[in-house]
Design a protein around this motif. Structure first.
Motif, short mmCIF file in Angstrom:
data_model
loop_
_atom_site.label_atom_id
_atom_site.label_comp_id
_atom_site.label_asym_id
_atom_site.label_seq_id
_atom_site.Cartn_x
_atom_site.Cartn_y
_atom_site.Cartn_z
N GLU A 106 0.83 -1.20 0.00
CA GLU A 106 0.00 0.00 0.00
C GLU A 106 0.87 1.26 0.00
N PHE A 107 1.94 1.25 0.79
CA PHE A 107 2.80 2.42 0.85
C PHE A 107 3.64 2.58 -0.41
N VAL A 108 4.03 1.49 -1.03
CA VAL A 108 4.77 1.57 -2.29
C VAL A 108 3.93 2.30 -3.34
N ALA A 109 2.63 2.09 -3.31
CA ALA A 109 1.73 2.74 -4.27
C ALA A 109 1.72 4.26 -4.10
N GLN A 110 2.12 4.75 -2.96
CA GLN A 110 2.10 6.19 -2.70
C GLN A 110 3.41 6.88 -3.08
N VAL A 111 4.45 6.15 -3.33
CA VAL A 111 5.74 6.77 -3.66
C VAL A 111 5.62 7.42 -5.04
N PRO A 112 5.91 8.71 -5.11
CA PRO A 112 5.78 9.39 -6.41
C PRO A 112 6.68 8.75 -7.48
N THR A 113 6.17 8.66 -8.69
CA THR A 113 6.92 8.02 -9.77
C THR A 113 8.15 8.82 -10.16
N TRP A 114 8.16 10.12 -9.88
CA TRP A 114 9.30 10.97 -10.24
C TRP A 114 10.44 10.88 -9.23
N LEU A 115 10.21 10.22 -8.11
CA LEU A 115 11.26 10.11 -7.10
C LEU A 115 12.34 9.16 -7.59
N ALA A 116 13.59 9.59 -7.52
CA ALA A 116 14.70 8.84 -8.12
C ALA A 116 15.31 7.81 -7.16
N PHE A 117 14.48 7.21 -6.33
CA PHE A 117 14.96 6.18 -5.42
C PHE A 117 14.11 4.93 -5.60
N ASP A 118 14.65 3.80 -5.21
CA ASP A 118 13.91 2.55 -5.23
C ASP A 118 12.69 2.69 -4.31
N THR A 119 11.51 2.39 -4.81
CA THR A 119 10.29 2.61 -4.03
C THR A 119 10.28 1.79 -2.74
N ASP A 120 10.77 0.56 -2.78
CA ASP A 120 10.79 -0.24 -1.57
C ASP A 120 11.73 0.37 -0.53
N PHE A 121 12.85 0.92 -0.98
CA PHE A 121 13.76 1.60 -0.05
C PHE A 121 13.07 2.80 0.59
N VAL A 122 12.35 3.57 -0.20
CA VAL A 122 11.65 4.75 0.31
C VAL A 122 10.64 4.34 1.37
N VAL A 123 9.90 3.28 1.11
CA VAL A 123 8.90 2.80 2.06
C VAL A 123 9.57 2.31 3.35
N LEU A 124 10.62 1.54 3.23
CA LEU A 124 11.31 1.04 4.41
C LEU A 124 11.96 2.18 5.21
N ALA A 125 12.62 3.08 4.52
CA ALA A 125 13.28 4.20 5.21
C ALA A 125 12.26 5.11 5.88
N SER A 126 11.18 5.42 5.18
CA SER A 126 10.17 6.28 5.79
C SER A 126 9.48 5.57 6.95
N GLY A 127 9.37 4.26 6.88
CA GLY A 127 8.82 3.50 8.01
C GLY A 127 9.69 3.61 9.25
N VAL A 128 10.98 3.50 9.06
CA VAL A 128 11.92 3.64 10.19
C VAL A 128 11.83 5.06 10.76
N VAL A 129 11.78 6.05 9.88
CA VAL A 129 11.67 7.44 10.33
C VAL A 129 10.36 7.65 11.09
N GLU A 130 9.27 7.07 10.59
CA GLU A 130 7.99 7.21 11.28
C GLU A 130 8.03 6.59 12.66
N ILE A 131 8.65 5.44 12.79
CA ILE A 131 8.76 4.81 14.11
C ILE A 131 9.57 5.69 15.05
N LEU A 132 10.70 6.20 14.57
CA LEU A 132 11.53 7.06 15.42
C LEU A 132 10.81 8.35 15.80
N LEU A 133 10.11 8.95 14.85
CA LEU A 133 9.35 10.16 15.17
C LEU A 133 8.21 9.86 16.14
N GLY A 134 7.55 8.74 15.94
CA GLY A 134 6.48 8.35 16.86
C GLY A 134 6.99 8.13 18.27
N LEU A 135 8.10 7.44 18.39
CA LEU A 135 8.69 7.23 19.72
C LEU A 135 9.14 8.54 20.33
#
Length: 147
Positions: free
Chosen positions: A42-71
């Motif tokens: 579901e989150f991969v579907a939200q990664v903009p197509t113009w972003l020059a990074f691997d979509t799975d990496f973006v989802v995983l990295a943003s997930g880690v950031v979200e956990i850290l920000l939440g904590l």
């Protein structure tokens, strides 16, 4: 002499702000964990197509950031103003993903109509305001008693 934001009267929040800060932090930990486990597609579907990074990496990295920000929202203590500001900036940075989902008509999270995707865009400012209010950032920004 300017008041340090960590020692300002704004660093103390009321019970409602604390409840909503912890609730938002818990939501972020849940969403971040979903990025890493059961909601990756579901989150991969939200990664903009113009972003020059691997979509799975973006989802995983943003997930880690979200956990850290939440904590940080839950356990920030005297640093809650900084945590709230960081989370608000994060919400601004990920907003292009929501816009991309709307423009490209990508179905994810049950948002399978243009109307649903469009309405969702209005929730991002609510999250930004929530992060800023619940951590006392607005008080720091608009405190007239600072010297």
């Amino acid at each position: 002499m300017k008041t340090n934001i960590l020692n300002s009267p704004c660093s103390k929040t009321n019970i409602w702000q604390s409840i909503f800060r912890i609730l938002l932090g818990s939501f972020m930990v849940y969403a971040g964990t979903g990025h890493l486990l059961w909601l990756r597609t579901e989150f991969v579907a939200q990664v903009p197509t113009w972003l020059a990074f691997d979509t799975d990496f973006v989802v995983l990295a943003s997930g880690v950031v979200e956990i850290l920000l939440g904590l940080s929202m839950i356990f920030s203590g005297k640093y809650k103003v900084i945590a709230g500001l960081a989370l608000a900036i994060f919400y601004v940075l990920i907003f292009p993903g929501n816009i991309s989902q709307y423009i490209n008509q990508v179905d994810a999270f049950g948002l399978d109509t243009d109307r649903a995707r469009f309405i969702r865009l209005f929730f991002q400012p609510v999250l930004i305001i929530w992060a800023l209010w619940s951590t006392g950032v607005f008080c720091v920004m608009f405190n007239k008693n600072r010297q």
